[in-house]
Design a protein around this motif. Structure first.
Motif, PDB file in Angstrom:
ATOM      1  N   PHE A 157       0.860  -1.177   0.000  1.00 12.58           N
ATOM      2  CA  PHE A 157       0.000   0.000   0.000  1.00 12.58           C
ATOM      3  C   PHE A 157       0.898   1.229   0.000  1.00 12.58           C
ATOM      4  N   GLU A 158       1.221   1.667  -1.195  1.00 11.31           N
ATOM      5  CA  GLU A 158       2.146   2.784  -1.345  1.00 11.31           C
ATOM      6  C   GLU A 158       1.493   4.094  -0.921  1.00 11.31           C
ATOM      7  N   ILE A 159       2.317   5.022  -0.451  1.00  8.52           N
ATOM      8  CA  ILE A 159       1.839   6.345  -0.050  1.00  8.52           C
ATOM      9  C   ILE A 159       2.407   7.360  -1.038  1.00  8.52           C
ATOM     10  N   PRO A 160       1.602   7.809  -1.990  1.00  2.00           N
ATOM     11  CA  PRO A 160       2.087   8.787  -2.966  1.00  2.00           C
ATOM     12  C   PRO A 160       2.159  10.194  -2.365  1.00  2.00           C
ATOM     13  N   GLN A 161       3.021  11.000  -2.956  1.00  7.62           N
ATOM     14  CA  GLN A 161       3.169  12.406  -2.541  1.00  7.62           C
ATOM     15  C   GLN A 161       3.516  12.534  -1.054  1.00  7.62           C
ATOM     16  N   ALA A 162       4.219  11.550  -0.530  1.00  8.64           N
ATOM     17  CA  ALA A 162       4.650  11.605   0.865  1.00  8.64           C
ATOM     18  C   ALA A 162       5.934  12.426   0.979  1.00  8.64           C
ATOM     19  N   GLU A 163       5.990  13.322   1.920  1.00  5.89           N
ATOM     20  CA  GLU A 163       7.167  14.157   2.124  1.00  5.89           C
ATOM     21  C   GLU A 163       8.148  13.429   3.046  1.00  5.89           C
ATOM     22  N   VAL A 164       9.407  13.353   2.594  1.00  2.95           N
ATOM     23  CA  VAL A 164      10.447  12.651   3.342  1.00  2.95           C
ATOM     24  C   VAL A 164      11.649  13.563   3.509  1.00  2.95           C
ATOM     25  N   GLU A 165      12.191  13.587   4.721  1.00  5.73           N
ATOM     26  CA  GLU A 165      13.425  14.318   4.994  1.00  5.73           C
ATOM     27  C   GLU A 165      14.552  13.321   5.231  1.00  5.73           C
ATOM     28  N   VAL A 166      15.675  13.520   4.570  1.00  3.26           N
ATOM     29  CA  VAL A 166      16.879  12.723   4.786  1.00  3.26           C
ATOM     30  C   VAL A 166      17.901  13.591   5.504  1.00  3.26           C
ATOM     31  N   LYS A 167      18.360  13.129   6.652  1.00  7.59           N
ATOM     32  CA  LYS A 167      19.304  13.908   7.442  1.00  7.59           C
ATOM     33  C   LYS A 167      20.636  13.166   7.527  1.00  7.59           C
ATOM     34  N   LEU A 168      21.717  13.848   7.142  1.00 11.30           N
ATOM     35  CA  LEU A 168      23.063  13.278   7.177  1.00 11.30           C
ATOM     36  C   LEU A 168      23.691  13.467   8.548  1.00 11.30           C
ATOM     37  N   PRO A 169      24.812  12.771   8.821  1.00 13.38           N
ATOM     38  CA  PRO A 169      25.444  12.888  10.140  1.00 13.38           C
ATOM     39  C   PRO A 169      25.889  14.309  10.494  1.00 13.38           C
ATOM     40  N   ASP A 170      26.128  15.161   9.472  1.00 13.49           N
ATOM     41  CA  ASP A 170      26.533  16.535   9.765  1.00 13.49           C
ATOM     42  C   ASP A 170      25.330  17.457   9.926  1.00 13.49           C
ATOM     43  N   SER A 171      24.127  16.843  10.024  1.00 14.32           N
ATOM     44  CA  SER A 171      22.848  17.547  10.206  1.00 14.32           C
ATOM     45  C   SER A 171      22.338  18.221   8.938  1.00 14.32           C
ATOM     46  N   THR A 172      23.025  18.057   7.814  1.00 10.09           N
ATOM     47  CA  THR A 172      22.497  18.542   6.545  1.00 10.09           C
ATOM     48  C   THR A 172      21.257  17.735   6.176  1.00 10.09           C
ATOM     49  N   SER A 173      20.223  18.420   5.692  1.00 13.09           N
ATOM     50  CA  SER A 173      18.977  17.741   5.344  1.00 13.09           C
ATOM     51  C   SER A 173      18.625  17.955   3.877  1.00 13.09           C
ATOM     52  N   PHE A 174      17.984  16.948   3.307  1.00 12.99           N
ATOM     53  CA  PHE A 174      17.443  17.029   1.953  1.00 12.99           C
ATOM     54  C   PHE A 174      15.999  16.537   2.010  1.00 12.99           C
ATOM     55  N   PHE A 175      15.154  17.157   1.203  1.00 12.14           N
ATOM     56  CA  PHE A 175      13.738  16.812   1.205  1.00 12.14           C
ATOM     57  C   PHE A 175      13.326  16.290  -0.167  1.00 12.14           C
ATOM     58  N   THR A 176      12.398  15.346  -0.159  1.00 11.57           N
ATOM     59  CA  THR A 176      11.901  14.788  -1.403  1.00 11.57           C
ATOM     60  C   THR A 176      10.445  14.383  -1.218  1.00 11.57           C
ATOM     61  N   VAL A 177       9.779  14.052  -2.327  1.00 18.21           N
ATOM     62  CA  VAL A 177       8.378  13.633  -2.306  1.00 18.21           C
ATOM     63  C   VAL A 177       8.254  12.354  -3.124  1.00 18.21           C
ATOM     64  N   THR A 178       7.491  11.404  -2.642  1.00 17.62           N
ATOM     65  CA  THR A 178       7.348  10.126  -3.343  1.00 17.62           C
ATOM     66  C   THR A 178       6.475  10.286  -4.586  1.00 17.62           C
ATOM     67  N   ASN A 179       6.684   9.359  -5.544  1.00 19.52           N
ATOM     68  CA  ASN A 179       5.845   9.350  -6.736  1.00 19.52           C
ATOM     69  C   ASN A 179       4.565   8.552  -6.474  1.00 19.52           C
ATOM     70  N   GLU A 180       3.827   8.256  -7.524  1.00 16.74           N
ATOM     71  CA  GLU A 180       2.546   7.575  -7.350  1.00 16.74           C
ATOM     72  C   GLU A 180       2.678   6.156  -6.812  1.00 16.74           C
ATOM     73  N   GLU A 181       3.861   5.555  -6.968  1.00 14.80           N
ATOM     74  CA  GLU A 181       4.098   4.204  -6.458  1.00 14.80           C
ATOM     75  C   GLU A 181       4.805   4.208  -5.104  1.00 14.80           C
ATOM     76  N   GLY A 182       4.963   5.386  -4.520  1.00 18.47           N
ATOM     77  CA  GLY A 182       5.586   5.492  -3.198  1.00 18.47           C
ATOM     78  C   GLY A 182       7.102   5.537  -3.209  1.00 18.47           C
ATOM     79  N   TYR A 183       7.739   5.552  -4.388  1.00 22.44           N
ATOM     80  CA  TYR A 183       9.204   5.579  -4.474  1.00 22.44           C
ATOM     81  C   TYR A 183       9.726   7.005  -4.385  1.00 22.44           C
ATOM     82  N   PHE A 184      10.940   7.123  -3.847  1.00 24.16           N
ATOM     83  CA  PHE A 184      11.607   8.420  -3.847  1.00 24.16           C
ATOM     84  C   PHE A 184      13.086   8.241  -4.194  1.00 24.16           C
ATOM     85  N   THR A 185      13.661   9.286  -4.736  1.00 24.37           N
ATOM     86  CA  THR A 185      15.075   9.299  -5.102  1.00 24.37           C
ATOM     87  C   THR A 185      15.667  10.639  -4.704  1.00 24.37           C
TER      88      THR A 185
END
Length: 345
Positions: free
Chosen positions: A66-94
């Motif tokens: 049960f994929e969650i499309p358009q889900a907002e995801v934050e990726v946080k690196l060890p140096d506290s740098t963050s990147f944000f992305t949104v999933t596609n219709e199948e729940g995948y993000f890159t």
């Protein structure tokens, strides 16, 4: 089952739990390539001593997503740098971005960088975060690596039966057999360990695993590789396309696209390609070697017992002189060639 019925009739709207699955991927000192998926599913539990019925249940759960499309995801690196992305219709993000910080400063002794993932999207009263944060990892190859290895999984290190009549063995092995009970092809794990060690016995040489299997089988294949002590490495699968999928098909085959991306990511590294003669590895690998003649050290193709396919593969290899290509029946044959060329001790 109730959730599946609700989805069928358009009544499934508010997700119950959030599972972020990051896939083992790779990076450089200043570039991130993170892949993953966001689902309304519980984590898969594959037990070593589970019965056949539970194996069937796990198989069903892997594809009953049960994929969650358009889900907002934050990726946080060890140096506290963050990147944000949104999933596609199948729940995948890159996340495919450059970084100013030298990521090598945060890897462990084996070159793995650990990072955190946070769900930042909409929540409902009944929604549960299954982890907080979720954790992922990616590989940054050591600058002292002698070479890299890019290997197919199916019928190269894991017997699938892809050439069997109507692919019935493929279905049986992949869907109805516990991952713990799958047996790797003889000598494969030892060969890969030696290639990863190289002549320096350092384990610095990165190993990348490719498969045309869908991402739904990621946890299954990761468990198999870890359980049988294959060198830890990125695992690159593909999106599962149904007959009703109207999205554009990729211009290049999955394996070709991923291999070229790896070659471009590490211009300083040469690679050994390992596959089998059962599907399209021979044509894909030789095309890549012709396109990048200075990047491919050798190609090892494991022979399969299929007369027609072997004849077609041989016809491809007969006039190919760019890179050494070996059709091998055993891992030992590949090991002997690698030793003769000074790739391993």
């Amino acid at each position: 089952m109730i959730k599946r019925i609700k989805k069928l009739f358009g009544r499934y709207k508010n997700f119950e739990q959030i599972l972020i699955t990051p896939y083992r991927s790779y990076a450089t000192s200043h570039h991130l390539y993170i892949l993953g998926r966001v689902l309304d599913n519980k984590p898969l539990e594959i037990k070593q001593e589970q019965n056949f019925l539970n194996t069937i249940k796990n198989t069903y759960k892997q594809f009953d997503s049960f994929e969650i499309p358009q889900a907002e995801v934050e990726v946080k690196l060890p140096d506290s740098t963050s990147f944000f992305t949104v999933t596609n219709e199948e729940g995948y993000f890159t996340i495919d971005v450059n970084t100013k910080e030298n990521l090598c400063n945060y890897t462990n002794s084996n070159g793995w960088l650990n990072y955190e993932l946070f769900y930042r999207g909409k929540m409902y009263p009944q929604t549960v975060l299954l982890e907080n944060p979720f954790r992922g990892e990616l590989l940054i190859p050591d600058s002292k690596a002698e070479y890299g290895v890019i290997s197919d999984i199916d019928d190269t290190i894991l017997h699938t039966g892809v050439t069997s009549f109507l692919k019935w063995r493929l279905l049986k092995n992949s869907l109805f057999t516990n991952a713990y009970k799958r047996i790797p092809l003889k000598g494969a794990s030892a060969l890969y360990q030696k290639l990863a060690a190289g002549t320096q016995n350092s384990g610095r040489n990165p190993v990348f695993y490719l498969s045309n299997s869908p991402w739904n089988l990621y946890e299954y294949l990761k468990l198999f590789l870890d359980h049988h002590q294959f060198p830890k490495g990125p695992i690159l699968l593909r999106n599962f396309r149904t007959p009703f999928d109207r999205s554009l098909k990729p211009e290049k085959p999955h394996k070709q696209k991923e291999i070229i991306n790896i070659l471009k990511t590490y211009p300083q590294l040469k690679f050994i390609l390992i596959g089998d003669s059962g599907e399209h590895d021979a044509s894909i690998y030789t095309d890549i070697a012709a396109q990048y003649p200075d990047k491919i050290l050798a190609i090892y193709l494991r022979s399969v017992k299929h007369k027609g396919r072997m004849q077609r593969v041989q016809s491809i290899l007969d006039n190919f002189k760019t890179t050494p290509v070996l059709l091998v029946n055993t891992s030992l044959e590949a090991e002997e060639h690698a030793r003769s060329q000074g790739y391993i001790n």
